[in-house]
Design an enzyme around this catalytic site. Structure first.
Site, PDB file in Angstrom:
ATOM      1  CE1 TYR A 141       0.607   0.279   4.450  1.00 40.15           C
ATOM      2  CE2 TYR A 141      -1.677  -0.304   4.794  1.00 40.15           C
ATOM      3  CZ  TYR A 141      -0.442  -0.010   5.296  1.00 40.15           C
ATOM      4  OH  TYR A 141      -0.265   0.002   6.641  1.00 40.15           O
ATOM      5  CD  GLU A 142      -0.639   5.410   1.490  1.00 37.02           C
ATOM      6  OE1 GLU A 142      -0.472   6.173   0.527  1.00 37.02           O
ATOM      7  OE2 GLU A 142      -1.673   5.387   2.177  1.00 37.02           O
TER       8      GLU A 142
END
Lengths: 590, 590
Positions: free
Chosen positions: B434-435
């Site tokens: 994620y990110e």
């Protein structure tokens, strides 16, 4: 997303890496040819695609459940297991005289891979039964074989290994389970065993537990352990299961993965058991079984890796996202077009095929070392035994890596359980732990396989690799490149080996501080070696005009392994040789 | 097994690696001294040990649940969150003029570590709120700041980032969500957003969604995205939440880890939204937020690593099994006495402390690059920006490794969920995804941070490391040894860098095929560099007679990192420079 057995690659490995001409010429396998082997694997492949692969998701979601004193698996498991027995798959690699199909070990390894790729939780049951069959065959009395082997080989009964107790894990010398001799020649077995895979279930008519326990007055430690056969249902003279024995499942574990495989705590309360072989030699017999099981766990690693690879490849070809760098900037691409996704997919493939080649090559040598004539056995046994910890450790540790790469390729979807690939990441994590952790394999390699013969077998292993390098030199530029990479990795092995032989004598802690890096180095080298042999064979087939695309790809896969994986050997050499000082530095308070 | 915040090591990093003298001298932090920082971290540590750490197990077991249109977290979460707000922890690193405590970023990083080590699922909520606060501060109107900042800084309201849609993950140019301008200046936002962390929950009075969407007639691709603020409850002039906005949670994901953190699918149906900044500049604003979030995800990696390390160390000291090689053969030992367990524990420690040093050092430079005067900003910004993808990738990928080592040290118990360490292995797995996945970080590093300025910043990074090596040469033999290892790793970086600069121009696919190995090499080098700086500072403190045992250990940890981790840089160099040919070989059919 389904699963397709990689029959083509398996047959390639069988043909070119498993010593198939010598293996199939063994008296034991007098009438086997590769067509039979292929037909069996193809049929198993279809069975697993259709019936076993769909169990994975439901098995993972529902898991094994303890219901009163019974362990219940998801419904579909019972039907699938019944069909597994009907089709005779348990018997595939077991001798004809006990009802087996009598296929060689290398075919058995391929079958184990297929079954466990379809579902590791399902595959564990036959895997443990295989182990029980091996142990009985080697150490059981004729009467025991008569009574127990045929139903085990058929799969109607299943087997378990009972070693661990709460205080006795890697250290089996601490086993406390007791066996009191009775007047009728049987023993009363009492104690608690934990982590018993398929220790309780309703899939089969009977469960045959092989249990390590101590007789009264036995020596302390691991020299005082005997092996007992304890059936779930006592068996009468004609082999019919009758009264329930007093062994009970008191709980099952809630695990990270392989959730449909019941991991039982078994309570033995003066259960009727029968001594296998002689008293106090239990660990020796168990090791036979454990060696086969260790090899099989390596194969499970290849299996879960292959499954993860098939999912990731398929997703990478379907999922459209972004534009591929260096290509048409207006054209969107499936993510396989991104260089790093390609790198991950090809790395997965190289690790899968490297593991398969290593395990199928080892299977051939193991077969020769156990079933060849005296000369063949003497020649092959040291190499075969050297390879077992490598198969276990390389394939299991790499399975964790491959499963993790599979999650990564799926991006955010990989973290969602319904996608199915997180399960492989969870399932794979047990592989470097059970049947002897990676550190235990490293002790086996360094202690028993290297130091005990003062490096003789290890040097022979290195010389065999050097022979392969020399052979590759006569090939294409690609083969020569692979040879160069292999040579560098082998140099890292040779240097580490000399250092370890020298150091172990004076400073065993420093040597064993590098035991796992040495195991990693050696396993990686061994897999790279087998892929190099594969590349050479593939190039020869290419020249003959056989399946040129498949063969070209085998060469490239070996080269990818050489460029991207073999390079790790040098890091491990540095860890071994310079890493010991900081590791044992007393300034590190722990 | 509880959690203790590693305050001592954090303060060491703050004192010696974070440019604390310059940071604390910034006008923004006029009245801060290290005693305040330490007091705040210690109090947060106690709060997390007592209230947050116990949430992990229940959060993982129960998870977030969708109940009608509400998302329900395990009961204890609400009470803990309320107390979190009461104590003002959300405000720790936010400006005083919006109600914050106004502590520097490096203290904020330490606080984020502590909170996420206690429970990553809990920690994600404040982490996203931090991002929303940053974005509003940088790009919001004064009126928006007035209305929304104070309740966000207090933690009474929480924030989310809404980027992903089913067809738009890493490729945000594919976002379809629409925003129609209305007569009153607001917009009607419509569309489906997925993977929205804490997108729905009942912990706070309001949720402020920051949403990427397209206005009518906006350009295609990522240049046509605007950023909107969409509150869950519409807010009246005096800041009171009133009517429910038409954004609804239609489902939440069933995930591998961070199960108490609700990952929502949000349906926007002409929901009222307010433009942030200018139209079509949404991605630019979102990147500000995302950069902070990427840094924070790296810190989460350090957090889960530290937690896993504490568990493993404690187990390794308690669990008795076997005899330690090279010591008294009659004496059983806790498993920490086995050289390989010691190796794993110390490797975990080196990776944890390396990640912490890298992130806390980067936090200092980030702070200077954002809050310093023009000269300081110009000097520090390139280095700070260079470090962000390294913090994200190194700390997140290593967290997976450290959590896996933690499972391994526990043996069979590690695979049992109740032990608690399998959860870290599951939780950690989202971090490299994620990110921005690791591959996205690699594109950022190679594309934006290296190629764009033709290697200028990268060469400066290398020169800074060379300076550290030179400084270490005046120290003890251990420091000189660390310098030598660092020099070898830096040489691998320099060589790779030259090759990449040369190759990218003519063959970008070959260059980007090595982007992740280059990111791994650079991140490992950067962490090794920071530990080398730490070792130098520690040796100086030792000479002054300060906490000599702690300082000696800092030196050894840096040396372990040098011997066991920095050696990986050379493998990555080989992967980059020779690995591209096999990777892009067309014989690899995929």
């Amino acid at each position: 997303m389904t699963y397709e057995a990689p029959i083509r690659d398996m047959m390639f490995n069988l043909d070119h890496l498993s010593q198939w001409p010598q293996v199939s010429a063994l008296e034991k396998y007098g009438e086997i040819d590769r067509t039979d082997a292929r037909a069996a694997l193809e049929e198993l492949g279809r069975f697993c695609t259709d019936l076993i692969a769909p169990l994975s998701a439901v098995g993972d979601t529902t898991g094994a459940q303890l219901d009163g004193d019974k362990v219940v698996l998801p419904e579909a498991f019972a039907a699938a297991y019944a069909q597994f027995v009907d089709m005779g798959w348990q018997s595939l690699a077991h001798p004809v005289d006990h009802g087996g199909m009598g296929l060689p070990r290398v075919v058995g390894a391929a079958a184990t891979e297929i079954l466990n790729a379809a579902d590791m939780s399902f595959g564990l049951c036959p895997l443990l039964t295989d182990g029980a069959i091996d142990a009985l065959q080697l150490s059981g009395t004729e009467a025991q074989k008569e009574l127990y082997l045929r139903p085990l080989v058929s799969g109607r009964w299943t087997g378990t290994m009972n070693l661990t107790e709460p205080q006795a894990g890697s250290d089996l010398g601490r086993v406390r389970c007791k066996a009191e001799p009775r007047a009728d020649g049987s023993y009363g077995v009492s104690g608690t065993k934990i982590f018993i895979t398929y220790g309780a279930h309703e899939l089969s008519e009977n469960i045959i537990h092989l249990v390590l326990a101590r007789t009264p007055g036995a020596p302390e430690g691991h020299r005082g352990l005997s092996l007992f056969l304890v059936p779930k249902f006592l068996v009468d003279q004609d082999g019919t299961p009758g009264d329930r024995n007093s062994v009970n499942c008191v709980s099952i574990e809630h695990k990270l993965g392989v959730r449909a495989s019941p991991t039982a705590v078994l309570e033995y309360a003066d259960a009727t058991g029968y001594l296998i072989g002689e008293e106090n030699r239990g660990l020796e017999y168990m090791f036979t079984m454990m060696n086969a099981a260790r090899f099989a766990v390596g194969v499970q690693g290849v299996a879960v890796s292959e499954r993860a690879y098939q999912h990731a490849l398929s997703y990478a070809k379907e999922r459209v996202q972004g534009q591929a760098i260096g290509l048409d900037p207006d054209q969107t691409t499936a993510i396989i077009g991104h260089p790093d996704v390609r790198r991950m997919v090809l790395r997965m493939r190289a690790l899968v095929e490297g593991g398969r080649s290593l395990s199928m090559a080892a299977a051939g040598w193991l077969d020769l070392s156990q079933n060849g004539d005296d000369d063949i056995r003497a020649e092959t046994a040291p190499v075969a035994e050297f390879l077992v910890p490598l198969v276990k450790a390389f394939c299991s540790e790499r399975a964790v890596e491959v499963a993790s790469l599979g999650v990564q390729i799926h991006g955010g979807m990989g973290f969602i359980e319904e996608t199915g690939v997180a399960q492989f990441y969870r399932d794979a994590r047990i592989l470097p732990i059970y049947e002897g952790t990676t550190a235990i394999q490293a002790n086996d390699l360094l202690g028993r396989k290297v130091l005990r013969d003062t490096g003789q077998t290890a040097r022979r292993f290195s010389a065999m690799i050097a022979d392969t390098e020399a052979a590759l030199q006569t090939g294409s530029a690609k083969l020569q490149d692979i040879a160069a990479c292999l040579g560098e990795a082998r140099a890292a092995f040779d240097t580490s080996l000399s250092w370890l032989l020298e150091t172990a004598a004076n400073d065993p802690r420093a040597a064993f501080g590098g035991s796992v890096p040495f195991l990693n180095l050696t396993g990686t080298l061994a897999a790279g070696w087998q892929l190099a042999r594969a590349a050479r064979a593939a190039e020869a087939e290419q020249h003959r005009g056989n399946e040129t695309e498949f063969m070209a790809q085998k060469v490239t896969t070996a080269q990818i392994f050489a460029h991207h994986v073999l390079v790790e050997c040098e890091s491990d050499r540095a860890r071994i040789m310079t890493g010991a000082t900081s590791l044992l530095d007393e300034a590190s308070q722990i």
